[in-house]
Design an enzyme around this catalytic site. Structure first.
Site, PDB file in Angstrom:
ATOM      1  N   SER A 125     -36.339  79.413 -94.129  1.00  0.00           N
ATOM      2  CA  SER A 125     -35.921  78.058 -93.763  1.00  0.00           C
ATOM      3  C   SER A 125     -36.591  77.028 -94.661  1.00  0.00           C
ATOM      4  CB  SER A 125     -36.321  77.807 -92.307  1.00  0.00           C
ATOM      5  OG  SER A 125     -36.226  76.439 -91.992  1.00  0.00           O
ATOM      6  N   TYR A 150     -42.824  78.325 -84.947  1.00  0.00           N
ATOM      7  CA  TYR A 150     -41.597  78.886 -85.528  1.00  0.00           C
ATOM      8  C   TYR A 150     -41.661  78.818 -87.060  1.00  0.00           C
ATOM      9  CZ  TYR A 150     -36.891  78.851 -87.491  1.00  0.00           C
ATOM     10  OH  TYR A 150     -35.804  79.096 -88.293  1.00  0.00           O
ATOM     11  N   LYS A 154     -41.938  81.834 -90.338  1.00  0.00           N
ATOM     12  CA  LYS A 154     -41.158  81.973 -91.582  1.00  0.00           C
ATOM     13  C   LYS A 154     -42.096  82.087 -92.783  1.00  0.00           C
ATOM     14  CE  LYS A 154     -37.159  82.023 -89.701  1.00  0.00           C
ATOM     15  NZ  LYS A 154     -36.462  83.304 -89.600  1.00  0.00           N
ATOM     16  N   ASN A 199     -30.488  70.607 -81.799  1.00  0.00           N
ATOM     17  CA  ASN A 199     -30.008  70.198 -83.127  1.00  0.00           C
ATOM     18  C   ASN A 199     -28.967  69.092 -83.016  1.00  0.00           C
ATOM     19  OD1 ASN A 199     -30.481  73.537 -83.728  1.00  0.00           O
ATOM     20  ND2 ASN A 199     -31.502  72.021 -84.977  1.00  0.00           N
ATOM     21  N   ARG A 295     -38.818  61.483 -83.100  1.00  0.00           N
ATOM     22  CA  ARG A 295     -39.151  62.770 -82.471  1.00  0.00           C
ATOM     23  C   ARG A 295     -40.407  63.308 -83.161  1.00  0.00           C
ATOM     24  NH1 ARG A 295     -34.724  67.615 -82.668  1.00  0.00           N
ATOM     25  NH2 ARG A 295     -35.118  67.457 -84.914  1.00  0.00           N
ATOM     26  N   PRO A 296     -41.442  63.672 -82.378  1.00  0.00           N
ATOM     27  CA  PRO A 296     -42.675  64.156 -83.019  1.00  0.00           C
ATOM     28  C   PRO A 296     -42.373  65.360 -83.914  1.00  0.00           C
ATOM     29  CG  PRO A 296     -42.982  63.918 -80.645  1.00  0.00           C
ATOM     30  CD  PRO A 296     -41.529  63.691 -80.914  1.00  0.00           C
TER      31      PRO A 296
HETATM   32  P1  NAD Z   1     -29.158  83.008 -83.465  1.00  0.00           P
HETATM   33  O1  NAD Z   1     -30.128  82.875 -82.343  1.00  0.00           O
HETATM   34  O2  NAD Z   1     -27.764  82.583 -83.241  1.00  0.00           O
HETATM   35  O3  NAD Z   1     -29.130  84.526 -83.984  1.00  0.00           O
HETATM   36  C1  NAD Z   1     -30.282  85.376 -83.944  1.00  0.00           C
HETATM   37  C2  NAD Z   1     -29.862  86.690 -83.311  1.00  0.00           C
HETATM   38  O4  NAD Z   1     -31.005  87.561 -83.289  1.00  0.00           O
HETATM   39  C3  NAD Z   1     -29.397  86.538 -81.851  1.00  0.00           C
HETATM   40  O5  NAD Z   1     -28.146  87.155 -81.696  1.00  0.00           O
HETATM   41  C4  NAD Z   1     -30.484  87.244 -81.030  1.00  0.00           C
HETATM   42  O6  NAD Z   1     -29.941  87.857 -79.878  1.00  0.00           O
HETATM   43  C5  NAD Z   1     -31.052  88.230 -82.043  1.00  0.00           C
HETATM   44  N1  NAD Z   1     -32.457  88.610 -81.820  1.00  0.00           N
HETATM   45  C6  NAD Z   1     -33.522  87.795 -81.657  1.00  0.00           C
HETATM   46  N2  NAD Z   1     -34.637  88.516 -81.489  1.00  0.00           N
HETATM   47  C7  NAD Z   1     -34.288  89.829 -81.558  1.00  0.00           C
HETATM   48  C8  NAD Z   1     -34.996  91.055 -81.439  1.00  0.00           C
HETATM   49  N3  NAD Z   1     -36.310  91.089 -81.198  1.00  0.00           N
HETATM   50  N4  NAD Z   1     -34.297  92.221 -81.566  1.00  0.00           N
HETATM   51  C9  NAD Z   1     -32.965  92.210 -81.799  1.00  0.00           C
HETATM   52  N5  NAD Z   1     -32.240  91.081 -81.896  1.00  0.00           N
HETATM   53  C10 NAD Z   1     -32.892  89.902 -81.775  1.00  0.00           C
HETATM   54  O7  NAD Z   1     -29.802  82.239 -84.726  1.00  0.00           O
HETATM   55  P2  NAD Z   1     -29.142  81.800 -86.097  1.00  0.00           P
HETATM   56  O8  NAD Z   1     -28.987  80.327 -86.081  1.00  0.00           O
HETATM   57  O9  NAD Z   1     -27.987  82.659 -86.415  1.00  0.00           O
HETATM   58  O10 NAD Z   1     -30.333  82.120 -87.082  1.00  0.00           O
HETATM   59  C11 NAD Z   1     -30.413  83.336 -87.814  1.00  0.00           C
HETATM   60  C12 NAD Z   1     -31.666  83.326 -88.660  1.00  0.00           C
HETATM   61  O11 NAD Z   1     -31.640  82.201 -89.540  1.00  0.00           O
HETATM   62  C13 NAD Z   1     -32.957  83.211 -87.872  1.00  0.00           C
HETATM   63  O12 NAD Z   1     -33.932  84.023 -88.489  1.00  0.00           O
HETATM   64  C14 NAD Z   1     -33.323  81.753 -87.998  1.00  0.00           C
HETATM   65  O13 NAD Z   1     -34.706  81.547 -87.864  1.00  0.00           O
HETATM   66  C15 NAD Z   1     -32.865  81.476 -89.413  1.00  0.00           C
HETATM   67  N6  NAD Z   1     -32.580  80.048 -89.653  1.00  0.00           N
HETATM   68  C16 NAD Z   1     -31.683  79.400 -88.854  1.00  0.00           C
HETATM   69  C17 NAD Z   1     -31.428  78.054 -89.058  1.00  0.00           C
HETATM   70  C18 NAD Z   1     -30.447  77.313 -88.167  1.00  0.00           C
HETATM   71  O14 NAD Z   1     -30.426  76.084 -88.205  1.00  0.00           O
HETATM   72  N7  NAD Z   1     -29.612  77.981 -87.408  1.00  0.00           N
HETATM   73  C19 NAD Z   1     -32.093  77.351 -90.089  1.00  0.00           C
HETATM   74  C20 NAD Z   1     -32.995  78.051 -90.899  1.00  0.00           C
HETATM   75  C21 NAD Z   1     -33.237  79.415 -90.670  1.00  0.00           C
HETATM   76  C1  UD1 Z   2     -34.878  71.668 -87.176  1.00  0.00           C
HETATM   77  C2  UD1 Z   2     -36.211  72.293 -87.440  1.00  0.00           C
HETATM   78  C3  UD1 Z   2     -36.133  73.282 -88.574  1.00  0.00           C
HETATM   79  C4  UD1 Z   2     -35.066  74.309 -88.296  1.00  0.00           C
HETATM   80  C5  UD1 Z   2     -33.745  73.584 -88.037  1.00  0.00           C
HETATM   81  C6  UD1 Z   2     -32.657  74.534 -87.664  1.00  0.00           C
HETATM   82  C7  UD1 Z   2     -37.817  70.569 -86.754  1.00  0.00           C
HETATM   83  C8  UD1 Z   2     -38.906  69.681 -87.215  1.00  0.00           C
HETATM   84  N1  UD1 Z   2     -37.204  71.274 -87.703  1.00  0.00           N
HETATM   85  O1  UD1 Z   2     -34.533  70.937 -88.326  1.00  0.00           O
HETATM   86  O2  UD1 Z   2     -37.370  73.940 -88.716  1.00  0.00           O
HETATM   87  O3  UD1 Z   2     -34.952  75.183 -89.396  1.00  0.00           O
HETATM   88  O4  UD1 Z   2     -33.919  72.659 -86.956  1.00  0.00           O
HETATM   89  O5  UD1 Z   2     -32.805  75.001 -86.370  1.00  0.00           O
HETATM   90  O6  UD1 Z   2     -37.521  70.642 -85.581  1.00  0.00           O
HETATM   91  N2  UD1 Z   2     -31.619  64.201 -84.354  1.00  0.00           N
HETATM   92  C9  UD1 Z   2     -31.363  63.110 -83.551  1.00  0.00           C
HETATM   93  N3  UD1 Z   2     -30.995  63.329 -82.254  1.00  0.00           N
HETATM   94  C10 UD1 Z   2     -30.875  64.594 -81.730  1.00  0.00           C
HETATM   95  C11 UD1 Z   2     -31.132  65.706 -82.562  1.00  0.00           C
HETATM   96  C12 UD1 Z   2     -31.509  65.468 -83.870  1.00  0.00           C
HETATM   97  O7  UD1 Z   2     -31.461  61.974 -83.980  1.00  0.00           O
HETATM   98  O8  UD1 Z   2     -30.553  64.731 -80.538  1.00  0.00           O
HETATM   99  C13 UD1 Z   2     -31.988  63.978 -85.757  1.00  0.00           C
HETATM  100  C14 UD1 Z   2     -33.368  64.503 -86.103  1.00  0.00           C
HETATM  101  O9  UD1 Z   2     -34.327  63.505 -85.916  1.00  0.00           O
HETATM  102  C15 UD1 Z   2     -33.201  64.890 -87.575  1.00  0.00           C
HETATM  103  C16 UD1 Z   2     -31.721  65.241 -87.705  1.00  0.00           C
HETATM  104  O10 UD1 Z   2     -31.076  64.693 -86.562  1.00  0.00           O
HETATM  105  O11 UD1 Z   2     -33.435  63.754 -88.362  1.00  0.00           O
HETATM  106  C17 UD1 Z   2     -31.485  66.735 -87.751  1.00  0.00           C
HETATM  107  O12 UD1 Z   2     -32.164  67.322 -86.657  1.00  0.00           O
HETATM  108  P1  UD1 Z   2     -31.997  68.876 -86.270  1.00  0.00           P
HETATM  109  O13 UD1 Z   2     -30.556  69.222 -86.217  1.00  0.00           O
HETATM  110  O14 UD1 Z   2     -32.804  69.111 -85.045  1.00  0.00           O
HETATM  111  O15 UD1 Z   2     -32.598  69.654 -87.504  1.00  0.00           O
HETATM  112  P2  UD1 Z   2     -34.018  69.488 -88.230  1.00  0.00           P
HETATM  113  O16 UD1 Z   2     -34.959  68.679 -87.443  1.00  0.00           O
HETATM  114  O17 UD1 Z   2     -33.755  69.086 -89.628  1.00  0.00           O
END
Ligand code: NAD
Ligand code: UD1
Length: 342
Positions: A125, A150, A154, A199, A295-296
């Protein structure tokens, strides 16, 4: 060729399974369904015409992980998505996050070593950069102290992978995602936030459809053009395609180093208010929102330097912000329809 996809019924994993099957790979999914459900397998089959193989196990369980990987002797590569990913929750439950995200990785790498599986792609990430000193942020930027347990999982995972690669038993690629949003154009798969979304984009679509009363915009006093924070939003299908490229790069020996890291973003940043504006335009819906305190832990601005990924992977994110917001909206509408039909 067979690819193991952990977390393959999850949000990004399911989109990647679709792309892998489309590219001719056979897929085995491992998932414990802690944040996804079995119906995703039916949706994948509807889109691609093929069910992936599925193993419901928890990667924290070393015995099960070894057993299942040993059973599928012909796995050529692994894409590891499975992890817990809620930033706020990780602050309250750090041990659960370290246990889930790190034990799963260690068990998986151990099973790969035992079965001589040499190709590994990891979901990292942009959170590892914190607030970068220089923008756009490139892969060479120094990593900052993680803002949350979290984020720290990573950073530690990347170190574990690099140390394992250094023993000579495997090659690996870590992909640092920026902010994935949107859903598959079929609207058969997408993100299923459990409870109140953290998000931005799912919160916007849930507000517009009437599940939430209003969106809180966290702060408008940042040093950005309209005062709200900037992020690099990337469409999930663009992101999924990059995984196929990464797997091909490893399997076809096109990698330059045994351990490589790539940013996956569009290279363009949007403020929260710009995202809202785009949503209102494509959906034809006025969004109810209000500005509240920061948001902190939020960083002010981040967007990716995409040069290395574009050049080395020959991959480029194609979808722009309006496409992404329309895709997220269509997914929300489809979810509503499917709930009404149940
Ligand atoms: P998601 O929660 O939709 O998918 C993760 C999947 O892993 C789920 O289906 C869950 O059931 C499974 N899982 C979790 N722990 C497990 C375990 N111990 N054994 C087997 N299965 C397990 O999340 P996502 O958004 O698809 O994210 C996928 C990856 O990408 C994650 O590693 C996440 O940290 C990373 N990532 C996501 C984002 C984002 O914004 N979605 C951003 C950066 C990185
Ligand atoms: C967050 C995580 C990041 C993670 C990513 C995907 C933090 C600090 N970072 O990113 O580690 O990889 O999610 O899961 O939490 N916002 C609002 N109102 C809302 C929600 C979000 O204003 O209700 C704003 C936030 O302040 C930010 C932007 O929207 O500026 C995006 O937020 P978000 O979608 O939560 O993603 P990140 O904070 O970038």
């Amino acid at each position: 060729m067979k690819i193991l996809v952990t977390g393959g019924t999850g949000y990004i994993g399911s989109h990647t399974v679709v792309e892998l099957q489309g590219a001719g790979y056979e897929v085995v999914i491992i998932d414990n369904l802690s944040n996804s459900n079995r119906e995703v397998l039916d949706s994948i089959a509807k889109i691609t015409g093929k069910y992936p193989l599925f193993e419901e196990i928890d990667l924290r369980n070393q015995k099960d992980t070894f057993r299942v990987i040993n059973k599928h002797q012909d796995i050529e590569g692994v894409i590891h998505f499975a992890a817990l990913k809620a930033v706020g929750e990780s602050v309250d439950k750090p041990l659960e996050y370290y246990q889930n995200n790190l034990f799963s990785l260690i068990n998986l790498l151990g099973s790969m070593r035992k079965n001589s599986i040499r190709n590994f792609v990891f979901s990292s990430s942009c959170t590892v950069y914190g607030q970068p000193d220089k923008l756009p942020v490139s892969e060479q930027a120094p990593l900052k102290k993680a803002e949350s347990p979290y984020g720290n999982t990573k950073k530690i995972s990347e170190d574990i992978i690099e140390d394992t690669v250094n023993t000579g038993i495997m090659k690996a690629i870590s992909l640092r995602y920026f902010n994935p949003i949107g859903a598959h154009p079929s609207t058969l798969i997408g993100e299923l936030p459990i409870g109140v979304p953290n998000n931005l984009v799912p919160y916007i679509t849930q507000t517009a459809i009437g599940i939430r009363d209003f969106l809180k915009v966290f702060g408008n006093d940042y040093s950005t053009p309209d005062g709200t924070p900037i992020r690099d939003y990337i469409h999930v299908t663009d992101l999924a395609k990059a995984h196929v490229v990464a797997v091909n790069r490893l399997l076809k020996d096109q990698f330059k180093k045994d351990y490589e890291i790539f940013n996956l973003g569009t290279g363009k940043g949007y403020t929260v208010l710009e995202v809202i504006k785009s949503f209102e335009k494509v959906s034809g819906t006025k969004l109810n929102y209000t500005i509240v305190e920061r948001r902190p832990g939020d960083i002010e601005k981040v967007w990716s330097d995409t040069i290395f990924a574009n050049k080395e992977l020959g991959w480029k994110a194609e979808k722009g912000i309006d496409d992404m917001m329309l895709s997220a909206w269509n997914w929300e509408l489809a979810l509503k329809k499917s709930k009404e039909n149940k």
